[in-house]
Design an enzyme around this catalytic site. Structure first.
Site, mmCIF file in Angstrom:
data_model
loop_
_atom_site.group_PDB
_atom_site.id
_atom_site.type_symbol
_atom_site.label_atom_id
_atom_site.label_comp_id
_atom_site.label_asym_id
_atom_site.label_seq_id
_atom_site.Cartn_x
_atom_site.Cartn_y
_atom_site.Cartn_z
ATOM 1 C CD GLU A 83 -2.277 -2.486 29.299
ATOM 2 O OE1 GLU A 83 -1.049 -2.241 29.322
ATOM 3 O OE2 GLU A 83 -2.956 -2.445 28.249
ATOM 4 C CB CYS B 96 2.763 -1.948 24.110
ATOM 5 S SG CYS B 96 4.103 -0.725 24.085
ATOM 6 C CG HIS C 200 -0.075 0.371 27.324
ATOM 7 N ND1 HIS C 200 0.436 -0.866 27.677
ATOM 8 C CD2 HIS C 200 0.936 1.045 26.721
ATOM 9 C CE1 HIS C 200 1.708 -0.925 27.308
ATOM 10 N NE2 HIS C 200 2.035 0.211 26.724
#
Length: 226
Positions: free
Chosen positions: A197, A89, A195
């Site tokens: 994560e 990002c 994302h």
């Protein structure tokens, strides 16, 4: 393989990234402050990650100030020596501002912040569900660069629907050619706008991010470089 996660003023996904790698994937992780310069603890077999967030408040342009931080001078040198670097990002924006990756991330086509689960697929056709959260995620480059990225297989993820179809409707931000992630020609610097994560824990009901990290960081690019 060891990981470094850079923390800039305004980073907000640094701990998410640390926890996904350390607790979900059992990797060694070192947090790096933006004023640090020493990355000598990492070899070119390791990876430094630039996490999501709003580095330096996104003043001027997203990633434009972070590009000149002390740590980034070391990260650029690390990448130029063959070290692995991943931008997520805001990290994608920083890598483009640092000229480690071509192109730029522009304001979303609808001029609004987008935060939701979307689907992306890799160049093998594997589909993943991951969240996006950005206001400036629209990948842009001129036609020559776009053609070169595709000819060199440097487009590593595209926005798609749940079945893997790359369509305008599945593109959350208007990115050219539905590009969600790219890598450099040397295949040691790469970036993704969604994302992974945030999709690594069973508590969140989605672990597709684990497979993205495993395939991207620990297998795919390493095998291609061998």
């Amino acid at each position: 393989m060891k990981f470094g996660v850079v923390v800039f003023p305004g980073s907000n996904c640094d701990r998410d990234t640390h926890d996904a790698l350390a607790y979900e994937l059992s990797q060694d992780v070192i947090m790096l402050w933006h004023k640090d310069k020493d990355v000598s603890m990492f070899s070119t077999k390791d990876c430094i990650i630039l996490p999501g967030g709003f580095s330096y408040g996104d003043y001027l342009r997203c990633g434009a100030i972070a590009r000149f931080s002390p740590i980034m001078q070391s990260v650029i040198d690390f990448a130029n020596r063959g070290g692995k670097v991943l931008g997520i990002c805001n990290g994608f924006q920083i890598l483009c501002e640092s000229h480690l990756l071509p192109g730029a991330l522009l304001r979303n086509e609808n001029q609004q912040f987008v935060g939701k689960n979307i689907f992306i697929r890799n160049d093998s056709g594997q589909v993943y569900k991951v969240p996006v959260a950005h206001g400036e995620g629209r990948y842009y480059a001129d036609e020559k660069i776009l053609d070169e990225l595709e000819a060199n297989d440097q487009v590593i993820f595209r926005y798609c629907d749940e079945s893997g179809n790359v369509t305008p409707e599945s593109n959350p931000n208007g990115a050219l050619r539905n590009i969600a992630g790219i890598c450099n020609a040397g295949r040691n610097v790469f970036a993704i706008m969604p994302h992974p994560e945030r999709a690594c824990s069973m508590a969140l009901g989605n672990t597709d991010g684990r497979e993205i990290f495993k395939n991207l960081l620990m297998t795919e690019l390493l095998v291609r470089q061998a």
